[in-house]
Design an enzyme around this catalytic site. Structure first.
Site, PDB file in Angstrom:
ATOM      1  CB  SER A  44      -1.175   0.265   0.994  1.00 49.77           C
ATOM      2  OG  SER A  44      -0.650  -0.454   2.198  1.00 49.77           O
ATOM      3  CG  HIS A 250      -1.190   3.424   4.505  1.00 51.41           C
ATOM      4  ND1 HIS A 250      -2.163   3.168   5.497  1.00 51.41           N
ATOM      5  CD2 HIS A 250      -0.964   2.514   3.791  1.00 51.41           C
ATOM      6  CE1 HIS A 250      -1.613   1.143   5.356  1.00 51.41           C
ATOM      7  NE2 HIS A 250      -1.475   1.423   4.417  1.00 51.41           N
TER       8      HIS A 250
END
EC number: 3.1.1.3
Length: 268
Positions: A44, A250
């Site tokens: 990711s 993230h």
């Protein structure tokens, strides 16, 4: 007259030959000036989860046009660009699902992998929902995995890349530290938990960098570019707990363009 015609003919031949060679050289120069065939692999952090602007065709892989591979491709015009990085990917997923576009003509490969193998998502869930000691234990268990099991898994991936694209320049990207210690956060995890998570990221980076170097690959360390932009810094390039939940912890779009892209561009 005959000599003049012969001289003219030879002159025309020489000029034609020069032009032909020059044209061939120009064509070769144009061919060489095209960017390398580029394949972006990984998890990711490479697909761009957290940055938004996802390609609907990528489904749950959440490949973003604001992820560093897409940004680099847009500005460097590679001869081809295949983006197979996928949210949630582990080393086995790279081996089984992402290497299709990698071949002998591939000139550049990027990859971030290993965080999910070490249980990144589970660790963060544990630390957010459970006690400090449980969090620290979870990090320590992950560090044991990173030291003793992950190197072999990384070797499998790196060997597979080298076998399929022996001439490719491979850039392995690391992970940022998540927290600025002594920062602006007044709620959430304790400083002990934040320090433990940072130490886990540091170990993951050091192990990954060593395996990359042993395979002749470049390692891109993003801890420097993210310094001052961690969670609790007041200028974070990382999402904290967000909705949708999978974007938590993230890089934001700014983290991809300011944290990852310069490191990759320099290494590539």
């Amino acid at each position: 007259m005959k000599l003049s015609r012969l001289t003219a003919t030879m002159g025309a031949f020489v000029v034609g030959a020069v032009l032909a060679l020059t044209g061939a050289g120009a064509a070769q120069a144009n061919e060489n000036s095209a960017g390398p065939a580029y394949v972006a692999l990984g998890d990711s952090y490479s697909s761009g989860v957290g940055a938004g602007s996802y390609d609907g065709a990528s489904g749950s892989c959440k490949r973003s046009s604001k992820a560093y591979p897409a940004l680099w491709a847009a500005s460097h015009a590679p001869s081809s660009f295949n983006f197979t990085a996928c949210s949630g990917a582990k080393t086995g997923d790279v081996l089984n699902n992402q290497l299709g576009p990698v071949n002998s003509g591939t000139g550049l490969v990027s990859i971030s992998i290993g965080g999910n193998d070490a249980g990144f998502a589970d660790i963060m869930t544990t630390c957010v929902l459970q006690s400090e000691s449980t969090c620290v234990n979870a990090v320590n268990n992950a560090k044991n995995f990173v030291q003793n099991t992950l190197p072999g898994k990384l070797d499998q991936v790196y060997n597979a890349i080298s076998a399929k694209a022996p001439s490719a320049h491979v850039v392995v990207l690391g992970y940022p530290r998540f927290y600025k210690l002594g920062g602006s956060c007044i709620v959430g995890l304790s400083e002990t938990e934040r320090a433990a998570i940072n130490s886990g990221a540091d170990l993951l980076n050091s192990v990954t960098a060593k395996r990359a170097a042993d395979h002749g690959f470049s390692f891109g360390d993003v801890t420097t570019t993210f310094t001052g932009h961690e969670i609790c810094s007041g200028s974070a390039w990382l999402n904290s707990v967000t909705f949708p939940i999978d974007e938590s912890y993230h890089p934001t779009a700014a983290g991809q363009s300011g944290g990852y892209l310069p490191v990759f561009s320099s290494a590539a």
